[in-house]
Design a protein around this motif. Structure first.
Motif, PDB file in Angstrom:
ATOM      1  N   HIS A   1       0.829  -1.209   0.000  1.00 11.23           N
ATOM      2  CA  HIS A   1       0.000   0.000   0.000  1.00 11.23           C
ATOM      3  C   HIS A   1       0.863   1.259   0.000  1.00 11.23           C
ATOM      4  CE1 HIS A   1      -3.622   2.389   1.191  1.00 11.23           C
ATOM      5  NE2 HIS A   1      -2.710   3.126   1.811  1.00 11.23           N
ATOM      6  N   THR A   2       1.948   1.245   0.792  1.00 10.30           N
ATOM      7  CA  THR A   2       2.792   2.439   0.907  1.00 10.30           C
ATOM      8  C   THR A   2       3.669   2.662  -0.323  1.00 10.30           C
ATOM      9  OG1 THR A   2       4.617   1.235   1.972  1.00 10.30           O
ATOM     10  CG2 THR A   2       2.897   2.136   3.401  1.00 10.30           C
ATOM     11  N   LEU A   3       3.861   1.634  -1.143  1.00  8.62           N
ATOM     12  CA  LEU A   3       4.786   1.726  -2.272  1.00  8.62           C
ATOM     13  C   LEU A   3       4.104   1.984  -3.605  1.00  8.62           C
ATOM     14  CD1 LEU A   3       7.137  -1.301  -1.460  1.00  8.62           C
ATOM     15  CD2 LEU A   3       7.564   1.120  -1.004  1.00  8.62           C
ATOM     16  N   THR A   4       2.795   1.729  -3.686  1.00 10.06           N
ATOM     17  CA  THR A   4       2.099   1.763  -4.970  1.00 10.06           C
ATOM     18  C   THR A   4       0.996   2.807  -4.989  1.00 10.06           C
ATOM     19  OG1 THR A   4       0.361   0.163  -4.393  1.00 10.06           O
ATOM     20  CG2 THR A   4       2.494  -0.731  -5.115  1.00 10.06           C
ATOM     21  N   THR A   5       0.425   2.962  -6.165  1.00 11.41           N
ATOM     22  CA  THR A   5      -0.660   3.933  -6.361  1.00 11.41           C
ATOM     23  C   THR A   5      -1.996   3.438  -5.842  1.00 11.41           C
ATOM     24  OG1 THR A   5      -1.114   2.964  -8.527  1.00 11.41           O
ATOM     25  CG2 THR A   5       0.402   4.842  -8.456  1.00 11.41           C
TER      26      THR A   5
ATOM     27  N   VAL B   1       3.685   1.279  -9.848  1.00 14.35           N
ATOM     28  CA  VAL B   1       4.827   1.859  -9.145  1.00 14.35           C
ATOM     29  C   VAL B   1       5.315   3.019 -10.002  1.00 14.35           C
ATOM     30  CG1 VAL B   1       7.203   1.511  -8.382  1.00 14.35           C
ATOM     31  CG2 VAL B   1       5.495  -0.287  -8.021  1.00 14.35           C
TER      32      VAL B   1
ATOM     33  N   LYS C   1      -5.736   7.952  -0.779  1.00 15.59           N
ATOM     34  CA  LYS C   1      -4.838   7.181   0.072  1.00 15.59           C
ATOM     35  C   LYS C   1      -3.633   8.041   0.435  1.00 15.59           C
ATOM     36  CE  LYS C   1      -1.696   4.624  -1.519  1.00 15.59           C
ATOM     37  NZ  LYS C   1      -0.867   3.499  -1.953  1.00 15.59           N
TER      38      LYS C   1
ATOM     39  N   CYS D   1       0.585   8.855   1.159  1.00 11.61           N
ATOM     40  CA  CYS D   1       1.690   9.138   0.251  1.00 11.61           C
ATOM     41  C   CYS D   1       2.324   7.860  -0.296  1.00 11.61           C
ATOM     42  CB  CYS D   1       2.763   9.950   0.978  1.00 11.61           C
ATOM     43  SG  CYS D   1       2.229  11.605   1.449  1.00 11.61           S
ATOM     44  N   TYR D   2       2.877   7.984  -1.482  1.00 12.29           N
ATOM     45  CA  TYR D   2       3.640   6.925  -2.140  1.00 12.29           C
ATOM     46  C   TYR D   2       4.566   7.624  -3.126  1.00 12.29           C
ATOM     47  CZ  TYR D   2      -0.013   7.790  -5.617  1.00 12.29           C
ATOM     48  OH  TYR D   2      -0.878   8.400  -6.489  1.00 12.29           O
TER      49      TYR D   2
ATOM     50  N   GLN E   1       3.439  10.474  -5.735  1.00 14.42           N
ATOM     51  CA  GLN E   1       2.085  10.915  -5.410  1.00 14.42           C
ATOM     52  C   GLN E   1       1.895  12.412  -5.584  1.00 14.42           C
ATOM     53  OE1 GLN E   1       1.186  12.699  -2.395  1.00 14.42           O
ATOM     54  NE2 GLN E   1      -1.038  12.570  -2.636  1.00 14.42           N
TER      55      GLN E   1
END
Length: 316
Positions: free
Chosen positions: A55-59, A75, A216, A218-219, A222
């Protein structure tokens, strides 16, 4: 039943059709049939924190997925361009993920570099195959996982492989259809394939925020996605092209008034629409302009609003 195989391109080795490609498309549209997408590459992510970590790494908003649910995710680079794309299906203990042909190695390498102290395990898997199943077709008992939300209202099913495709088809009491049918219906819906309908400059906003959740945290990348969404006017937009009489080659230049305004992505002959394709064109191209590709006239159907970069957001 004749089997025509693809000999080149990213899907080389897959069945293009079984002798009746337009009938195969009608079969898919009616909710029957199954397509073996053997070119897709699998990896798994395990560990209790797998979804919150992804979740934290992707859109995509993956942290709240329930067993049996899945999504498409991207990504991005720090400046917002799409670097990787993958599909995901979670069964409650494992995230089963697949990429486009040739996409797994670099994505898995990047994910490994982002683990730090997160207790997750990533493994490439060559013993799995991705199937598309019509909405009236049930996944066989040996399926590792399955979820609805695929092209033409169908579902994705992950099966052990390599397997005898004919035995699988007989067990599902349906017919096998080819890649031509799958591609034609996918293009007609406007669903892009990352790396084939996109390039190194593509922003999610240009695809109608495909596989991207705005609500959501940040990633990587973003800030660019949010800024383009807030200010509007993405540099390009995804369109569906309707060609007059013939299909151009993927990658062909798109011309308007002697200027190159984009390049064609994937193309196919559709059983109702005729020759169709997907492309990214410059935002400034009028939505009603007739374009020229390899000397072929092409009408365009807007999938993404040129001002806000939304309107097309398939949920897969």
């Amino acid at each position: 039943m004749s089997r025509i195989q693809l000999d080149e391109g990213p899907d080389a080795g897959m069945t293009w059709h079984f002798g009746q490609p337009l009938i195969e498309q009608r079969t898919m549209a009616a909710g029957a049939g199954a397509v073996l997408l053997s070119s897709r590459e699998f990896f798994t992510v395990t560990g209790e924190q797998r979804l919150s970590w992804l979740h934290t790494l992707t859109t995509q908003a993956l942290g709240s997925l329930q067993p049996g649910q899945g999504a498409d995710a991207l990504v991005l680079s720090p400046t917002g361009q799409i670097v990787h794309g993958f599909g995901l299906l979670d069964d409650g203990s494992t995230a089963w993920c697949w990429t486009e042909p040739g996409g797994r190695e670099s994505l898995v390498g990047w994910l490994e570099s982002m683990k730090f102290w997160t207790p997750v395990e990533i493994a490439s898997r060559d013993d799995l195959r991705l199937w598309w199943l019509g909405r009236e077709v049930s996944a066989p008992a040996e399926a590792v996982a399955a979820r609805p939300g695929a092209v033409a209202g169908g579902s994705w099913a992950i099966l052990p492989g390599p397997t005898d495709a004919m035995e699988t088809i007989e067990a599902m009491e349906t017919t096998e259809t080819g890649q031509w049918a799958f591609e034609a219906l996918r293009i007609a819906e406007g669903t892009p394939r990352i790396g084939l309908d996109t390039d190194a400059k593509t922003l999610p906003n240009e695809l109608g925020l495909f596989a991207t959740a705005l609500d959501k945290g940040c990633y990587p990348g973003q800030e660019t996605v949010a800024r383009v969404h807030t200010l509007g006017r993405p540099p390009r937009r995804l369109v569906r092209l309707l060609f007059d009489g013939d299909l151009p080659q993927p990658g062909a230049e798109i011309i308007l008034n002697d200027r190159v305004v984009g390049r064609v992505g994937t193309v196919a002959q559709h059983f109702e629409l005729g020759p169709v394709g997907l492309a990214l064109v410059k935002r400034s191209v009028p939505v009603n302009a007739t374009l020229v590709v390899d000397g072929i006239a092409a009408a365009q159907e807007a999938l993404v609003d040129p001002e806000v970069g939304e309107h097309f957001r398939p949920q897969l």
